[in-house]
Design an enzyme around this catalytic site. Structure first.
Site, short mmCIF file in Angstrom:
data_model
loop_
_atom_site.label_atom_id
_atom_site.label_comp_id
_atom_site.label_asym_id
_atom_site.label_seq_id
_atom_site.Cartn_x
_atom_site.Cartn_y
_atom_site.Cartn_z
N ASN A 20 0.88 -1.18 0.00
CA ASN A 20 0.00 0.00 0.00
C ASN A 20 0.91 1.22 0.00
O ASN A 20 1.43 1.61 1.05
CB ASN A 20 -0.91 -0.02 1.23
CG ASN A 20 -1.88 1.15 1.26
OD1 ASN A 20 -1.80 2.07 0.44
ND2 ASN A 20 -2.79 1.12 2.22
N ARG A 105 -2.52 -2.19 -3.53
CA ARG A 105 -3.73 -1.39 -3.36
C ARG A 105 -3.62 -0.20 -4.33
O ARG A 105 -2.67 0.56 -4.29
CB ARG A 105 -3.83 -0.87 -1.94
CG ARG A 105 -5.07 0.02 -1.72
CD ARG A 105 -4.96 0.85 -0.48
NE ARG A 105 -6.14 1.68 -0.30
CZ ARG A 105 -6.14 2.86 0.28
NH1 ARG A 105 -5.01 3.38 0.72
NH2 ARG A 105 -7.26 3.55 0.42
N ARG A 255 -11.27 15.80 6.70
CA ARG A 255 -12.09 16.13 5.54
C ARG A 255 -13.48 16.54 5.97
O ARG A 255 -14.05 15.97 6.91
CB ARG A 255 -12.19 14.93 4.59
CG ARG A 255 -10.87 14.49 3.99
CD ARG A 255 -11.07 13.31 3.05
NE ARG A 255 -9.81 12.72 2.65
CZ ARG A 255 -9.57 11.41 2.66
NH1 ARG A 255 -10.51 10.56 3.05
NH2 ARG A 255 -8.40 10.94 2.28
N ARG A 298 -10.25 9.44 20.48
CA ARG A 298 -9.99 9.21 21.91
C ARG A 298 -9.76 10.53 22.64
O ARG A 298 -10.28 10.74 23.75
CB ARG A 298 -8.77 8.30 22.08
CG ARG A 298 -8.98 6.89 21.56
CD ARG A 298 -7.67 6.15 21.42
NE ARG A 298 -6.80 6.79 20.42
CZ ARG A 298 -5.65 6.28 19.99
NH1 ARG A 298 -5.24 5.13 20.49
NH2 ARG A 298 -4.93 6.89 19.08
N VAL A 345 -11.99 3.94 14.40
CA VAL A 345 -13.01 4.51 15.28
C VAL A 345 -14.17 3.53 15.44
O VAL A 345 -14.66 3.30 16.54
CB VAL A 345 -13.51 5.86 14.72
CG1 VAL A 345 -14.67 6.40 15.57
CG2 VAL A 345 -12.37 6.88 14.69
N GLU A 347 -14.29 0.33 15.28
CA GLU A 347 -13.98 -0.86 16.06
C GLU A 347 -13.70 -0.55 17.52
O GLU A 347 -13.89 -1.42 18.39
CB GLU A 347 -12.75 -1.56 15.46
CG GLU A 347 -13.00 -2.15 14.08
CD GLU A 347 -11.71 -2.60 13.40
OE1 GLU A 347 -10.75 -2.92 14.12
OE2 GLU A 347 -11.67 -2.62 12.16
N GLU A 398 -8.14 -5.20 5.27
CA GLU A 398 -7.97 -4.88 3.86
C GLU A 398 -6.80 -5.63 3.24
O GLU A 398 -6.85 -6.02 2.08
CB GLU A 398 -7.80 -3.37 3.69
CG GLU A 398 -9.04 -2.59 4.07
CD GLU A 398 -8.85 -1.09 4.02
OE1 GLU A 398 -9.05 -0.51 2.94
OE2 GLU A 398 -8.49 -0.50 5.06
#
Length: 412
Positions: A20, A105, A255, A298, A345, A347, A398
């Protein structure tokens, strides 16, 4: 470059190296697809800087702890060579006859690439032609591909596209309501991203429910620093939140997600901002970091618990957008069997999961507080038995998805 020959390429070989490549980083994992185990993983970051860093973790046989290199790593070629050296030190070198293929990827595959594809000269040219619609991602992916090809020109190199899973969206979901000729001339449409994650998680959710993917309708919420939602009907994506680029949709770490397009015109006319400055604002200085100065959930939750009003507002905006998409995708699907949370986030943040589902009882959704509080690396239900729609947490993978698709292609 010679087009790779996959015939017999994996005879006796079962390992796949997953790469990746980002603009200044390379993540990698080596997996053995005989038993789908990880043999090693690593990250090279800050490529081209004096503070470059490589962290390599051997995982086979229980692992021996991570090893770290620091100091300038000039470019992606040097980064991949350094990673290859670390793998070789564990007896897992890229020259191993057990290496079947390298899976890459690739963020944007446009409409042409709807499945994993062995990389040829023509495939690479098409990925290059898509750079205008993925200027932050495809160039780095291309660099990683070329570097890997130079190291192992004899080995099948496979592109697995983030957009591929979403190419099943119907035209009425993929089209923007703008002039058709203009849209077609410039490839403007909704492509979606995080496809390997949405594919993996929707399939794993069906397994968790004890049903075949073709029988299940799932809303997947991939919530990391980048975040996206998808509506998956019978294993096929019918709607997703990201569009032409990964900017559209949910509130993310940096974003903005959905925004009135006229905001860009307003910033240009009133604030005198250039296109590049607006791009920087919406992609890197917005979302959670723009709202409260933090993009780590967190830390945001810690600030909320201490009464920080900016953090509380950022959290509420984040959750409000999630609720809107859950409701919208419930309408798109008609019948929902599960809403599933995944990625960093999704999980790990019980407060996000609880808040996103709260108030949606009329949609058949509920969260059990005790089940939601459990931390586990395993797929699990967090909804009470009486809930009409399951709520689940399914860790994404992934790299395993990319490796699986790569190996299936070259081993076929």
């Amino acid at each position: 470059m010679t087009t790779p020959n996959t015939e017999g390429a994996t005879h006796g070989a079962s390992r796949v190296l997953v790469l990746n490549s980002g603009s200044s980083s390379v993540k990698y994992q080596l997996l053995d697809m005989r038993d789908r185990t990880r043999l090693a993983s690593g990250l090279v970051e800050r490529i081209g800087e004096e503070t470059s860093r490589l962290v390599h973790t051997p995982l086979a046989g229980g692992g021996g702890g991570s090893r770290e290199r620091t100091g300038r790593i000039a470019d992606h070629e040097a980064a991949l060579k350094a990673a290859a050296e670390e793998l070789a030190a564990d007896g897992l070198g890229l020259d191993s006859p057990e290496l079947a293929a390298i899976g890459h990827r690739v963020v944007h595959g446009g409409l042409r690439f709807t499945e994993p594809t062995v990389i040829t000269d023509e495939v690479l040219k098409e990925i290059e032609r898509l750079v205008p619609v993925a200027p932050l991602h495809n160039p780095a992916n291309i660099t990683g591909i070329r570097t890997a090809q130079a190291l192992r020109p004899d080995l099948p190199q496979v592109a697995v596209f983030d957009t591929a899973f979403h190419t099943t969206m119907p035209e009425h979901a993929a089209r923007y309501a703008i002039d058709v000729e203009t849209a077609d001339a410039h490839r403007i449409r909704r492509y979606g991203f995080h496809g390997t994650s949405h594919a993996y998680v929707s399939r794993k959710t069906a397994e968790l429910l004890g049903r075949a993917p073709e029988e299940v309708n799932v809303i997947v919420l991939h919530l990391g620093n980048g975040a996206s939602a998808s509506a998956v009907a019978g294993g096929r994506c019918v709607e997703t939140s990201m569009g032409l680029t990964p900017l559209e949709g949910l509130v993310m770490g940096t974003r903005s997600g959905d925004i009135d397009p006229a905001v860009t015109f307003h910033l240009k006319r009133v604030a005198g901002m250039s296109a590049d400055e607006i791009d920087e604002l919406l992609n890197k200085k917005s979302g959670l970091v723009g709202l409260c100065g933090d993009n780590d959930m967190r830390e945001i939750r810690r600030r909320v618990d201490e009464g920080d009003e900016r953090a509380a507002l950022a959290f509420d905006i984040y959750v409000h957008r999630l609720k809107k998409y859950i409701g919208a995708y419930s309408a798109v699907l008609g019948r929902v069997d599960a809403v599933v949370f995944t990625a960093g986030v999704g999980e790990n943040s019980a407060p996000v999961r609880e808040a996103a589902i709260a108030g949606l009882e009329e949609l058949g959704l509920a969260v059990d507080a005790d089940l939601n509080a459990v931390r586990s690396a395993e797929p699990r239900l967090i909804s009470p038995d009486y809930a009409r729609v399951a709520v689940a947490v399914v860790p994404t993978d992934e790299e395993l998805e990319i490796a699986g698709q790569t190996f299936a292609l070259v081993d076929n």
